[in-house]
Design a protein around this motif. Structure first.
Motif, mmCIF file in Angstrom:
data_model
loop_
_atom_site.group_PDB
_atom_site.id
_atom_site.type_symbol
_atom_site.label_atom_id
_atom_site.label_comp_id
_atom_site.label_asym_id
_atom_site.label_seq_id
_atom_site.Cartn_x
_atom_site.Cartn_y
_atom_site.Cartn_z
ATOM 1 N N LYS A 196 0.492 17.463 31.034
ATOM 2 C CA LYS A 196 0.416 16.649 30.160
ATOM 3 C C LYS A 196 1.407 15.058 30.517
ATOM 4 O O LYS A 196 2.361 15.411 30.968
ATOM 5 C CB LYS A 196 1.309 17.165 28.924
ATOM 6 N N GLY A 197 0.484 14.378 30.614
ATOM 7 C CA GLY A 197 1.511 12.963 31.174
ATOM 8 C C GLY A 197 1.422 12.750 32.391
ATOM 9 O O GLY A 197 1.934 11.644 32.891
ATOM 10 N N SER A 214 -1.674 12.579 35.409
ATOM 11 C CA SER A 214 -2.737 12.566 35.929
ATOM 12 C C SER A 214 -2.833 11.734 37.441
ATOM 13 O O SER A 214 -2.213 10.965 37.588
ATOM 14 C CB SER A 214 -3.772 11.720 35.117
ATOM 15 N N TRP A 251 -5.694 19.951 40.891
ATOM 16 C CA TRP A 251 -6.666 18.605 41.259
ATOM 17 C C TRP A 251 -7.843 18.861 41.795
ATOM 18 O O TRP A 251 -8.832 18.392 41.623
ATOM 19 C CB TRP A 251 -5.506 17.647 41.602
ATOM 20 N N ARG A 287 -8.773 9.546 37.648
ATOM 21 C CA ARG A 287 -7.680 10.315 37.373
ATOM 22 C C ARG A 287 -8.188 11.618 37.063
ATOM 23 O O ARG A 287 -8.961 11.801 35.972
ATOM 24 C CB ARG A 287 -6.497 9.755 36.903
ATOM 25 N N GLN A 294 -6.341 14.764 35.002
ATOM 26 C CA GLN A 294 -5.144 15.421 34.267
ATOM 27 C C GLN A 294 -4.752 16.720 34.894
ATOM 28 O O GLN A 294 -5.422 17.576 34.764
ATOM 29 C CB GLN A 294 -5.134 15.308 32.707
ATOM 30 N N HIS A 315 -0.347 7.997 33.761
ATOM 31 C CA HIS A 315 -1.263 8.403 32.646
ATOM 32 C C HIS A 315 -2.731 8.480 33.132
ATOM 33 O O HIS A 315 -2.925 7.666 34.263
ATOM 34 C CB HIS A 315 -0.996 7.179 31.614
ATOM 35 N N TYR A 316 -3.424 8.945 32.169
ATOM 36 C CA TYR A 316 -4.956 8.801 32.796
ATOM 37 C C TYR A 316 -5.611 7.633 32.760
ATOM 38 O O TYR A 316 -5.521 6.694 31.945
ATOM 39 C CB TYR A 316 -5.869 9.804 31.687
#
Length: 172
Positions: free
Chosen positions: A118-119, A121, A160, A113, A115, A108-109
């Motif tokens: 989704k979900g 990070s 990223w 981090r 993202q 999680h963020y």
């Protein structure tokens, strides 16, 4: 010990794991591989409370988990191994655990981090560990639940890096 799934999830034992993965894979043993959890009796007790009746729960250090995995300690069990970071998964592999695939379920963020899904990070340490695992031909998939489509996380490692550069930061 039959390892059915090695999952990276910063929450470790929680609803998605218990309601989704345990049932779908017919897991009868959860192994939390974490130096910090193994050292904290309260955390172990809380995770044990989340484990359904009939499912065995074990907490080991990363080194102990790798040794148990190599030794096939739980031969008749269907085991779900949970770690909280990509670095922990890499540590298991570098300690000799015969890892062929890794499931990223929830990172999680938080500050530092980016993202990428989704979900999911990632920070620099996460990306570095994932790249090392990928270089060893270990399959890396992001998938919150068993019925979700698996996503090759290696495709998002560049995202990223691009995101970090767009923010004016240089990944190391």
């Amino acid at each position: 010990m039959t390892i059915e799934l090695l999952r990276i999830d910063d929450r470790l034992v929680h609803g998605q794991v218990v309601e989704g993965w345990l049932k779908a894979l017919r897991i009868n043993h959860i192994l939390v591989a974490s130096d910090s959890v193994q050292a904290d009796e309260t955390q172990k007790a809380l995770y044990l409370l989340a484990v359904p009746h009939g499912v065995q729960f074990t907490s080991l250090t990363l080194a102990e988990a790798a040794e148990a995995w190599k030794a096939k300690k739980w031969k008749s069990d269907r085991v779900l191994v949970l770690v909280s970071t990509p670095e922990d998964a890499l540590a298991l592999q570098e300690s000799g655990a015969p890892i062929t695939s890794v499931n990223l379920g929830g990172l999680h963020y938080r500050e530092g981090r980016v993202q990428v899904l989704k979900g999911i990070s990632l920070d620099e340490r996460d990306v570095r560990a994932l790249k090392k695992l990928a270089a060893k031909k270990i399959m890396l998939e992001a998938r919150p639940l068993p019925l979700d489509e698996p996503v090759d996380i290696t495709l998002y490692l560049q995202r990223w890096q691009d995101e970090k550069q767009s923010l004016g930061e240089q990944p190391r």
